[in-house]
Design an enzyme around this catalytic site. Structure first.
Site, short mmCIF file in Angstrom:
data_model
loop_
_atom_site.label_atom_id
_atom_site.label_comp_id
_atom_site.label_asym_id
_atom_site.label_seq_id
_atom_site.Cartn_x
_atom_site.Cartn_y
_atom_site.Cartn_z
N CYS A 1 0.82 -1.23 0.00
CA CYS A 1 0.00 0.00 0.00
C CYS A 1 0.84 1.27 0.00
O CYS A 1 0.36 2.33 -0.38
CB CYS A 1 -0.95 0.01 1.18
SG CYS A 1 -2.12 -1.36 1.13
N HIS B 1 -3.39 7.41 2.54
CA HIS B 1 -3.78 6.09 2.04
C HIS B 1 -5.21 5.80 2.49
O HIS B 1 -5.58 6.07 3.63
CB HIS B 1 -2.82 5.03 2.57
CG HIS B 1 -3.23 3.64 2.21
ND1 HIS B 1 -3.59 3.27 0.93
CD2 HIS B 1 -3.35 2.52 2.97
CE1 HIS B 1 -3.90 1.99 0.92
NE2 HIS B 1 -3.77 1.51 2.15
N ASN C 1 -10.00 0.02 -0.39
CA ASN C 1 -8.55 0.08 -0.31
C ASN C 1 -7.97 -0.46 -1.62
O ASN C 1 -8.06 -1.66 -1.88
CB ASN C 1 -8.08 -0.74 0.90
CG ASN C 1 -6.57 -0.70 1.08
OD1 ASN C 1 -5.84 -0.24 0.20
ND2 ASN C 1 -6.11 -1.19 2.21
O1 UT7 Z 1 -3.85 -1.02 3.51
C1 UT7 Z 1 -3.11 -1.72 4.43
C2 UT7 Z 1 -3.52 -1.38 5.78
N1 UT7 Z 1 -4.73 -2.09 6.15
C3 UT7 Z 1 -5.49 -1.52 7.03
O2 UT7 Z 1 -5.24 -0.40 7.40
C4 UT7 Z 1 -6.63 -2.32 7.65
C5 UT7 Z 1 -6.60 -2.08 9.11
N2 UT7 Z 1 -7.66 -2.68 9.85
C6 UT7 Z 1 -8.95 -2.29 9.76
O3 UT7 Z 1 -9.28 -1.45 8.97
C7 UT7 Z 1 -9.94 -2.89 10.71
O4 UT7 Z 1 -9.24 -3.60 11.73
C8 UT7 Z 1 -10.97 -3.82 10.04
C9 UT7 Z 1 -11.91 -3.01 9.19
C10 UT7 Z 1 -10.24 -4.85 9.20
C11 UT7 Z 1 -11.80 -4.53 11.11
O5 UT7 Z 1 -12.40 -3.59 11.97
P1 UT7 Z 1 -12.30 -3.78 13.56
O6 UT7 Z 1 -13.11 -2.73 14.17
O7 UT7 Z 1 -10.85 -3.85 13.92
O8 UT7 Z 1 -13.04 -5.16 13.76
P2 UT7 Z 1 -12.46 -6.51 14.39
O9 UT7 Z 1 -11.41 -7.09 13.51
O10 UT7 Z 1 -12.14 -6.23 15.81
O11 UT7 Z 1 -13.75 -7.41 14.27
C12 UT7 Z 1 -14.93 -7.14 14.99
C13 UT7 Z 1 -15.95 -8.23 14.69
C14 UT7 Z 1 -15.37 -9.63 14.76
O12 UT7 Z 1 -16.33 -10.46 15.38
P3 UT7 Z 1 -16.14 -10.86 16.93
O13 UT7 Z 1 -14.83 -11.56 17.00
O14 UT7 Z 1 -16.17 -9.57 17.67
O15 UT7 Z 1 -17.32 -11.74 17.14
C15 UT7 Z 1 -15.20 -10.02 13.32
O16 UT7 Z 1 -15.31 -11.42 13.13
O17 UT7 Z 1 -16.43 -8.08 13.36
C16 UT7 Z 1 -16.36 -9.33 12.68
N3 UT7 Z 1 -16.16 -9.09 11.25
C17 UT7 Z 1 -17.19 -8.83 10.41
N4 UT7 Z 1 -18.50 -8.74 10.62
C18 UT7 Z 1 -19.28 -8.44 9.55
C19 UT7 Z 1 -15.02 -9.05 10.53
N5 UT7 Z 1 -15.27 -8.77 9.25
C20 UT7 Z 1 -16.62 -8.63 9.14
C21 UT7 Z 1 -17.48 -8.34 8.09
N6 UT7 Z 1 -18.79 -8.24 8.34
N7 UT7 Z 1 -17.02 -8.12 6.82
#
Ligand code: UT7
Length: 323
Positions: free
Chosen positions: A113, A250, A280
């Site tokens: 990225c 980004h 992204n």
């Molecule tokens: O470009 C390179 C850099 N990349 C990034 O900057 C990405 C960085 N990370 C993020 O943007 C975020 O961490 C995410 C968008 C990937 C995830 O958001 P989050 O607020 O950190 O959520 P989380 O990973 O803590 O997940 C929360 C919940 C989980 O369920 P439990 O374990 O709380 O029951 C996930 O399983 O959301 C669940 N989850 C989803 N639910 C519905 C994960 N993906 C999805 C989804 N739809 N697509």
């Protein structure tokens, strides 16, 4: 002193738009979750006939048009991509050929990225070192090809597209009032490899592999790394956030963008956000955001613009330039 001035820019997006709701029948997710957690509303997804090379070529042609130049005027192409058409030759060389260029040189740059920020900083050194006078810097990606479409934690986040700028050597006074690239800071640290990587490659599995990410872990590091490298760039250029006209980060997650801008004291109205439109797009994200803000008249000649990116590796970096 010689400066690398942006003479034109352009972008290209695949024809097909995929809305958040289109994922609802594929994986367990919702438009509401995606919008709340990421700010993404839609992304473009490449068809079989749309590739990193074809999108990169289209963005390059748009950038050349806006610069009033032709491929004959370019002596170097730097393509930032992690999704090349082939393992080799470099997709930059394929784009060079598609443009009908049989002079100069071209190479790919792989910093995931952060690729476009790395590529601008690199092109600037080629220009200031006298090896090139006009450089096409392209970010082009087809991440849809390396996504695991059954993994809801990654497949909803990424999109395809390309953006490009033409950098041209111009004489500057050597102060912050000059147009062109004014400062850059680049970083990487391989200790974070397992947090964001592709689980295949020519030398290991002999396959292309799929993107794997511990999103929460990446998120945890992102804001600190982004703000550190930007503060280093501010110090190098002896400016503060107040001097900026535009912040073009980004586009991975609206929450990361907001938190970074807040920590740096960059006013909300100076932040260019396109993650809602493109998702992204990795190395294409910054030049795509630039293309939107230039087309709608926000970024104008003479504006002080800060570019920033962070991604797999980890790699991260920032470039300060006057448009
Ligand atoms: O470009 C390179 C850099 N990349 C990034 O900057 C990405 C960085 N990370 C993020 O943007 C975020 O961490 C995410 C968008 C990937 C995830 O958001 P989050 O607020 O950190 O959520 P989380 O990973 O803590 O997940 C929360 C919940 C989980 O369920 P439990 O374990 O709380 O029951 C996930 O399983 O959301 C669940 N989850 C989803 N639910 C519905 C994960 N993906 C999805 C989804 N739809 N697509």
């Amino acid at each position: 002193m010689i400066r690398s001035v942006v003479r034109g820019n352009g972008a290209a997006l695949p024809r097909r738009i995929m809305k958040n709701a289109d994922f609802e029948g594929m994986v367990e997710t919702s438009d509401e979750w995606i919008v709340q957690r990421t700010g993404i509303r839609q992304r473009h997804v490449a068809a079989d006939d749309e590739t990193t090379a074809s999108l990169g070529e289209a963005a390059a042609r748009a950038a050349l048009d806006s610069a009033g130049l032709t491929p004959a005027d370019i002596d170097l192409i730097v393509l930032a991509t992690s999704t090349p058409n082939n393992t080799f030759p470099a997709t930059a060389v394929e784009i060079q050929n598609r443009l009908g260029m049989h002079h100069g040189f071209a190479f790919d740059m792989q910093a995931v990225c952060s690729g476009f920020v790395y590529a601008v900083a690199t092109a600037d050194l080629y220009i200031r070192g006298g090896l090139a006078k006009r450089v096409l810097v392209i970010g082009s990606e087809t991440f849809s090809r390396i996504l695991d479409w059954n993994d809801r934690s990654t497949c909803v986040l990424f999109g395809d597209g390309a953006g490009a700028v033409v950098l041209e050597a111009a004489e500057g006074r050597g102060d912050i009032g000059d147009r062109g690239v004014l400062a850059a800071s680049l970083r990487s640290d391989g200790v974070h490899k397992d947090k964001l990587f592709v689980d295949g490659g020519p030398s290991t599995t002999g396959t292309v592999g799929h993107l794997r990410m511990e999103g929460r872990e990446v998120f945890k590091h992102a804001v600190g790394m982004i703000t550190d490298v930007i503060e280093a760039t501010f110090a190098e250029a002896r400016i503060t956030a107040n001097d900026l006209d535009w912040f073009v980060p980004h586009q991975a997650n609206k929450r990361i963008i907001d938190a970074s801008a807040k920590k740096l004291g960059i006013a909300e109205e100076k932040v260019v956000v396109t993650v809602d439109l493109h998702g992204n797009t990795s190395a294409a994200s910054v030049p795509l955001a630039l293309s939107v803000a230039v087309a709608d008249g926000r970024i104008k000649k003479g504006d002080l613009v800060l570019l920033e990116a962070m991604g797999g590796g980890f790699t991260w970096g920032a470039v300060l330039l006057r448009w």
